[in-house]
Design an enzyme around this catalytic site. Structure first.
Site, short mmCIF file in Angstrom:
data_model
loop_
_atom_site.label_atom_id
_atom_site.label_comp_id
_atom_site.label_asym_id
_atom_site.label_seq_id
_atom_site.Cartn_x
_atom_site.Cartn_y
_atom_site.Cartn_z
N SER A 252 0.86 -1.18 0.00
CA SER A 252 0.00 0.00 0.00
C SER A 252 0.90 1.23 0.00
O SER A 252 2.13 1.11 0.02
CB SER A 252 -0.88 0.01 1.25
OG SER A 252 -0.08 0.35 2.37
N LYS A 253 0.27 2.39 0.00
CA LYS A 253 1.04 3.64 -0.08
C LYS A 253 2.05 3.78 1.06
O LYS A 253 3.04 4.49 0.92
CB LYS A 253 0.09 4.83 -0.09
CG LYS A 253 -0.60 4.94 -1.42
CD LYS A 253 -1.20 6.32 -1.62
CE LYS A 253 -1.93 6.36 -2.94
NZ LYS A 253 -3.29 6.84 -2.83
N ARG A 254 1.76 3.11 2.16
CA ARG A 254 2.71 3.13 3.28
C ARG A 254 4.10 2.71 2.83
O ARG A 254 5.11 3.09 3.39
CB ARG A 254 2.26 2.11 4.33
CG ARG A 254 1.54 2.64 5.50
CD ARG A 254 1.15 1.54 6.46
NE ARG A 254 0.46 0.42 5.83
CZ ARG A 254 0.87 -0.83 5.87
NH1 ARG A 254 1.97 -1.14 6.51
NH2 ARG A 254 0.18 -1.79 5.27
N HIS A 255 4.14 1.83 1.83
CA HIS A 255 5.42 1.27 1.40
C HIS A 255 6.10 2.13 0.33
O HIS A 255 7.13 1.76 -0.18
CB HIS A 255 5.21 -0.13 0.82
CG HIS A 255 4.67 -1.10 1.82
ND1 HIS A 255 3.37 -1.54 1.80
CD2 HIS A 255 5.26 -1.70 2.87
CE1 HIS A 255 3.18 -2.39 2.80
NE2 HIS A 255 4.31 -2.50 3.47
N GLY A 256 5.52 3.27 -0.01
CA GLY A 256 6.10 4.12 -1.06
C GLY A 256 5.15 4.14 -2.25
O GLY A 256 3.96 3.82 -2.10
#
Ligand code: GLU
Length: 489
Positions: A252-256
């Site tokens: 998800s966006k948490r990972h970049g």
């Protein structure tokens, strides 16, 4: 076996993300490997959440990756239209056929009441499925409701028993029909639900193999039943594993960045992204990692898809990028790096003309250190313009030798006479000069590197100096001497 027809069917409610791109890529590879047809279908029945902008973004992402489609938006084809919003009549007609065959029934239940019931059950920690109230209405009850103009949805009549299919990746999967409930196929607003539209389209478009994300496994039995009820052969299904972040949680966006075009903007090569995505959940059956697009077309088969989740490792993507940069020729790199150099104010049309060969040699020596094309431009700035300043740490480390200004002046004189101006001749001259001055060659090498590149590190100095050229190097050494005269390091 007839040649396969596969499809990528994105819902345009967002950009093309890494997971979607990987699904598209597997379908594309499968079609190209088998001489089949790759269909692109836009699943835009959710009018409120879909937009043209998103469709354009998805097409851009696919074009960037080189995933050309044989049928679909922009190219058309014999099974169109390829936008679900233009196919509503097909779904309504199929729903009517299901009713006529007794495989579906009208449901007059108020959706808000059903939603309230579902929520109440969920809050009480219970699962809820439709109670089939409308499955057993008498003709009279139906007539009453029709006469009152009650809104009606269409529900699939779930048969008893179980539904199974053979998943190419996961093997046989079986669901007891009692857990599937009488799902809605056409809502009271006459819009289809996903299950109906996807099956009607896959039938109409002659899809033979459905390759899609694992998250659709639980949808598949309902769809298998719909194929059967509509009298169509069931395609083969291959559900590809989820993509997880390095922390093993769903990507998800948490990972970049999760948008494919974001990677394009960051300077990743499409061939590197392609190679990287292909290995997320697929393996050639050996340790090989580096593939061109053509290699992958040759090597790909659905058998190589793993049933366990794939992990997205950004460092690995960088590695692929540097490997693919290293494989590109000067002529291949030029059109890609030109916009970057233009943006940096370093582009000169001569780099395509009379300085082309020189430019290719510059690219060649910069390539091994570049993880992105932008690195190549940034790390090689000094080939195109004098260094604006010297790196502070390099100054401290390499310009503090006593009497360096005098040595630099002597070296500059020597260098002005080196002929031919080749790396070997420059090196020999530098070593002789250092010796005659009683200093280490390394002292002159480091100082020259700072003078020419402004940096403490660079590719082999003699190669750099030979490419930068005699006049420019002599001038930059003169500037260094001035600097040394005017500063106490
Ligand atoms: N539109 C669906 C999605 O984006 C496609 C599902 C399918 O491939 O069947 O998830």
């Amino acid at each position: 076996m007839t040649s396969p027809r596969v499809r990528f069917a994105p819902s345009p409610t967002g950009y093309l993300h890494v997971g979607g791109a990987r699904t598209a890529l597997f379908n594309w590879l499968y079609a190209r490997h088998n001489g089949g047809i790759f269909v692109l279908r836009i699943e835009d029945t959710d009018v409120e959440r879909s937009s043209w902008e998103m469709v354009a973004g998805i097409l851009d992402g696919m074009k960037w990756l080189g995933l050309d489609w044989d049928e679909g938006p922009e190219v058309g084809g014999p099974h169109g239209p390829y936008f679900q919003s233009e196919r509503l009549d097909r779904y309504r007609e199929a729903a009517a056929r299901l009713i006529a065959a007794g495989r579906a029934y009208y449901c007059y239940c108020n959706p808000d009441d059903l939603k309230a019931k579902r929520e109440a059950a969920e809050q009480a920690g219970q699962s809820w499925s439709y109670d089939r109230a409308c499955a057993v209405l008498s003709n009279e009850e139906i007539s009453d409701r029709e006469a009152a103009g009650a809104p009606r949805a269409i529900r699939f009549r779930m048969p008893d028993g179980a539904t199974a299919y053979d998943d190419v990746v996961h093997g046989r999967i079986e669901f007891d029909n009692s857990v599937l409930e009488d799902f809605v196929v056409l809502r009271s607003d006459r819009y289809p639900t996903y299950h109906l539209s996807v099956v009607v389209d896959d039938i109409d478009m002659g899809i033979t193999d459905v390759v899609r994300g694992d998250d659709h496994i639980s949808n598949t039995p309902k769809q298998v039943l719909l194929y059967e009820a509509l009298g169509a052969p069931v395609p083969r299904f291959a559900h590809v594993p989820l993509i997880l972040g390095p922390d093993k949680r769903r990507l998800s966006k948490r990972h970049g960045a999760t948008s494919v075009m974001e990677y394009a903007r960051q300077g990743f090569l499409p061939e590197a992204m392609f190679n990287f995505l292909a290995l997320l959940g697929w393996s050639p059956g050996n340790d090989r990692e580096l593939f061109t697009r053509e290699d992958l077309v040759t090597a790909f088969s659905l058998d190589g898809i793993s049933s366990s989740n794939a992990v997205f490792n950004p460092e690995k993507l960088e590695w692929f990028n540097s490997q693919h940069i290293a494989r590109l020729t000067g002529d291949e790199i030029t059109p890609r790096i030109e916009p970057v150099l233009r943006e940096m104010g370093l582009w000169d049309d001569a780099l395509r003309g009379e300085r082309r060969e020189w430019f290719h040699r510059v690219i060649e020596i910069l390539k091994p250190r570049a993880k992105k094309l932008r690195d190549l431009a940034e790390q090689g700035r000094y080939f195109f313009t004098d260094p604006a300043e010297y790196d502070e740490a390099a100054v401290k480390k390499h310009l503090a030798a006593p009497g360096l200004a005098v040595h630099v002046a002597a070296w500059r004189e020597t260098l002005a006479g080196v002929d031919p101006f080749s790396p070997a001749a420059i090196e020999a001259a530098l070593r002789a000069c250092a010796e005659s001055q009683g200093i280490k060659a390394a002292t002159l090498i480091h100082a020259t590197r700072v003078a020419v590149t402004g940096q403490g590190v660079s590719p082999s100095l003699f190669d750099v100096v030979a490419l930068v050229g005699r006049d420019t190097t002599v001038q930059r050494l003169a500037r260094l001497k001035q600097f040394l005269d005017s500063t106490s390091v």
